[in-house]
Design an enzyme around this catalytic site. Structure first.
Site, mmCIF file in Angstrom:
data_model
loop_
_atom_site.group_PDB
_atom_site.id
_atom_site.type_symbol
_atom_site.label_atom_id
_atom_site.label_comp_id
_atom_site.label_asym_id
_atom_site.label_seq_id
_atom_site.Cartn_x
_atom_site.Cartn_y
_atom_site.Cartn_z
ATOM 1 N N ASP A 176 2.539 2.153 -2.783
ATOM 2 C CA ASP A 176 2.655 2.663 -4.159
ATOM 3 C C ASP A 176 1.841 3.930 -4.379
ATOM 4 O O ASP A 176 2.337 4.898 -4.951
ATOM 5 C CB ASP A 176 2.321 1.578 -5.201
ATOM 6 C CG ASP A 176 0.936 0.966 -5.062
ATOM 7 O OD1 ASP A 176 0.252 1.213 -4.037
ATOM 8 O OD2 ASP A 176 0.521 0.228 -5.976
ATOM 9 N N TYR B 188 -10.070 -0.989 0.309
ATOM 10 C CA TYR B 188 -8.916 -0.394 -0.385
ATOM 11 C C TYR B 188 -9.138 1.108 -0.543
ATOM 12 O O TYR B 188 -8.265 1.922 -0.245
ATOM 13 C CB TYR B 188 -8.742 -1.067 -1.753
ATOM 14 C CG TYR B 188 -7.662 -0.468 -2.631
ATOM 15 C CD1 TYR B 188 -6.344 -0.900 -2.534
ATOM 16 C CD2 TYR B 188 -7.957 0.519 -3.574
ATOM 17 C CE1 TYR B 188 -5.350 -0.359 -3.344
ATOM 18 C CE2 TYR B 188 -6.977 1.067 -4.382
ATOM 19 C CZ TYR B 188 -5.676 0.620 -4.265
ATOM 20 O OH TYR B 188 -4.695 1.154 -5.063
ATOM 21 N N ASP C 110 2.519 -3.112 -10.630
ATOM 22 C CA ASP C 110 2.289 -4.403 -11.282
ATOM 23 C C ASP C 110 2.763 -4.395 -12.731
ATOM 24 O O ASP C 110 3.412 -5.335 -13.198
ATOM 25 C CB ASP C 110 0.798 -4.765 -11.230
ATOM 26 C CG ASP C 110 0.282 -4.823 -9.807
ATOM 27 O OD1 ASP C 110 1.104 -4.809 -8.877
ATOM 28 O OD2 ASP C 110 -0.946 -4.876 -9.624
ATOM 29 N N ALA D 280 -5.629 -14.270 -7.541
ATOM 30 C CA ALA D 280 -4.722 -14.572 -6.428
ATOM 31 C C ALA D 280 -3.875 -13.363 -6.061
ATOM 32 O O ALA D 280 -3.043 -13.427 -5.167
ATOM 33 C CB ALA D 280 -3.819 -15.748 -6.797
ATOM 34 N N GLY D 281 -4.058 -12.259 -6.788
ATOM 35 C CA GLY D 281 -3.247 -11.072 -6.505
ATOM 36 C C GLY D 281 -1.848 -11.166 -7.067
ATOM 37 O O GLY D 281 -0.923 -10.541 -6.566
ATOM 38 N N HIS E 107 0.831 -1.213 0.000
ATOM 39 C CA HIS E 107 0.000 0.000 0.000
ATOM 40 C C HIS E 107 0.865 1.264 0.000
ATOM 41 O O HIS E 107 0.376 2.355 0.252
ATOM 42 C CB HIS E 107 -0.990 0.020 1.180
ATOM 43 C CG HIS E 107 -2.157 -0.908 0.986
ATOM 44 N ND1 HIS E 107 -3.387 -0.490 0.533
ATOM 45 C CD2 HIS E 107 -2.267 -2.248 1.160
ATOM 46 C CE1 HIS E 107 -4.206 -1.535 0.459
ATOM 47 N NE2 HIS E 107 -3.538 -2.614 0.831
ATOM 48 N N GLU F 11 -6.068 0.058 -17.668
ATOM 49 C CA GLU F 11 -6.807 -0.574 -16.567
ATOM 50 C C GLU F 11 -7.617 0.453 -15.787
ATOM 51 O O GLU F 11 -8.761 0.217 -15.428
ATOM 52 C CB GLU F 11 -5.850 -1.330 -15.640
ATOM 53 C CG GLU F 11 -6.579 -2.128 -14.579
ATOM 54 C CD GLU F 11 -5.797 -3.303 -14.033
ATOM 55 O OE1 GLU F 11 -6.213 -3.824 -12.991
ATOM 56 O OE2 GLU F 11 -4.782 -3.712 -14.632
#
EC number: 2.7.1.6
Length: 382
Positions: free
Chosen positions: A37, A223, A174, A125-126, A35, A162
């Protein structure tokens, strides 16, 4: 049959001619820096040897044809000459369409393409199956049409797609690690400057990912709440982001902050410091210190950021009891379920796997999934 062979064979069958290129982009796991980023901080992920693979060829017109091998060979077709809009039925197609649309805004000097896509990054699954797909599609067009884009630009393009086309909020980590990952290394990423530093991984150490298979339900709403709490904290200190606040500044006035916000801020500040130190520990091969930092990170996520669940805490405890100070283990990803990551000497992997198999399901009623990974190369031809 490898993903390369599978996609090449499907390509020839579907389109009636052979693919000219095969491109891969990997998934990732974040070793430490959770968290941080979106607070302009530091993260330390590595690319893993699970990837999205695309066999492809350029076309001499402006048509894009895409087959998804993992979705019953569903086919999507659209034109570069018409406005690119969301697909009504295929969610997977929107990642492809979004990347192509945003790439047009950056550099419109590419033509049509035929693609067959398959992957083995576990979904949900992240481990960033979506970022892996976005970077793979961007790399396909960059390679086929020799576009003057580097890995960071391909990553940013995927993140834009995204966020804006698919409509899912995500940081840049990512996509960046999928594009820029280096074999046998982790990558220390500065999420403000997007500067990266390759950090060599100690030899003989396995990257183990264990999926708790606890179904994440709160992850979206919680989140967003965490992001808001962090922004509230940054505003209190009159800074653009928590990256700019020191732990000394925080400690001096922590009592003036809302107690919940104070806990969230403390996690981000300490996690940032841990992440930078972890990069040094890894580089020096100091697994004992790395393990301590990962343990502190997990405790901070559990107690200050409050994003773990009992199932995840149980998994971490089972693994830690086996590895002691010979490695590290913590929750990884957004929280509320998902996976843990462990750095484990290769000779201890069977003992860890056995302990988890014997204890986790007995304690939680859920069966885990166990992955042993290698730090892998970022996107490119395969």
């Amino acid at each position: 049959m490898s993903l390369k062979e599978k996609t090449q064979s499907l390509f020839a069958n579907a389109f009636g001619y052979p693919a000219t290129h095969t491109i891969q982009a990997p998934g990732r796991v974040n070793l430490i820096g959770e968290h941080t980023d979106y607070n302009d901080g530091f993260v330390l992920p590595c690319a893993i040897d699970y990837q999205t693979v695309i066999s492809c060829a350029p076309r001499d017109d402006h048509k894009v044809r895409v087959m998804a091998a993992d979705y019953e060979n569903q086919l999507d077709e659209f034109s570069l000459d018409a406005p690119i809009v969301a697909h009504e039925n295929y969610q997977w197609a929107n990642y492809v369409r979004g990347v192509v649309k945003h790439l047009q805004l950056r550099n419109n000097s590419f033509g049509g393409v035929d693609m067959v896509i398959s992957g083995n990054v576990p979904q949900g699954a992240g481990l960033s199956s979506s970022a892996s797909l976005e970077v793979a599609v961007g790399t396909v067009l960059q390679q086929l049409y020799h576009l003057p884009l580097d890995g960071a630009q391909i990553a940013l393009n995927g993140q834009e797609a995204e966020n804006q086309f698919v409509g899912c909020n995500c940081g840049i980590m990512d996509q960046l690690i999928s594009a820029l990952g280096k074999k046998d290394h982790a990558l220390l990423i500065d999420c403000r400057s997007l500067g990266t530093k390759a950090v060599s991984m100690p030899k003989g150490v396995a990257v183990v990912i264990i999926n708790s298979n606890f179904k994440r339900t709160l992850v979206g709403s919680e989140y967003n709440t965490r992001r808001e709490q962090c922004e509230t904290g940054a505003r209190f200190f009159q800074q653009p982001a928590l990256r700019d606040v020191t732990i000394e500044e925080f400690n001096a006035v922590a009592h003036e902050l809302d107690p919940i916000v104070a806990k969230r801020v403390r996690h981000i500040l300490t996690e940032n410091a841990r992440t930078v130190e972890a990069a040094s520990a890894l580089e020096q091969g100091d697994l004992k210190r790395m393990g301590e930092l990962m343990a502190e990170s997990h405790a901070s996520m559990r107690d200050d950021f409050e994003i773990t669940v009992p199932q995840i805490d149980t998994l971490v405890e089972i693994v830690k009891a086996v590895i002691g100070d010979k490695g590290g283990v913590r929750m990884t990803g957004g929280g509320f379920g998902g996976c843990i990551v462990a750095l484990i000497p290769e000779e201890l992997v069977p003992a860890v796997q056995q302990a988890v198999a014997e204890q986790y399901e007995a304690k939680t009623g859920i069966k885990e999934t166990f992955y042993v990974c290698k730090p892998s190369q970022g996107a490119g031809q395969c």
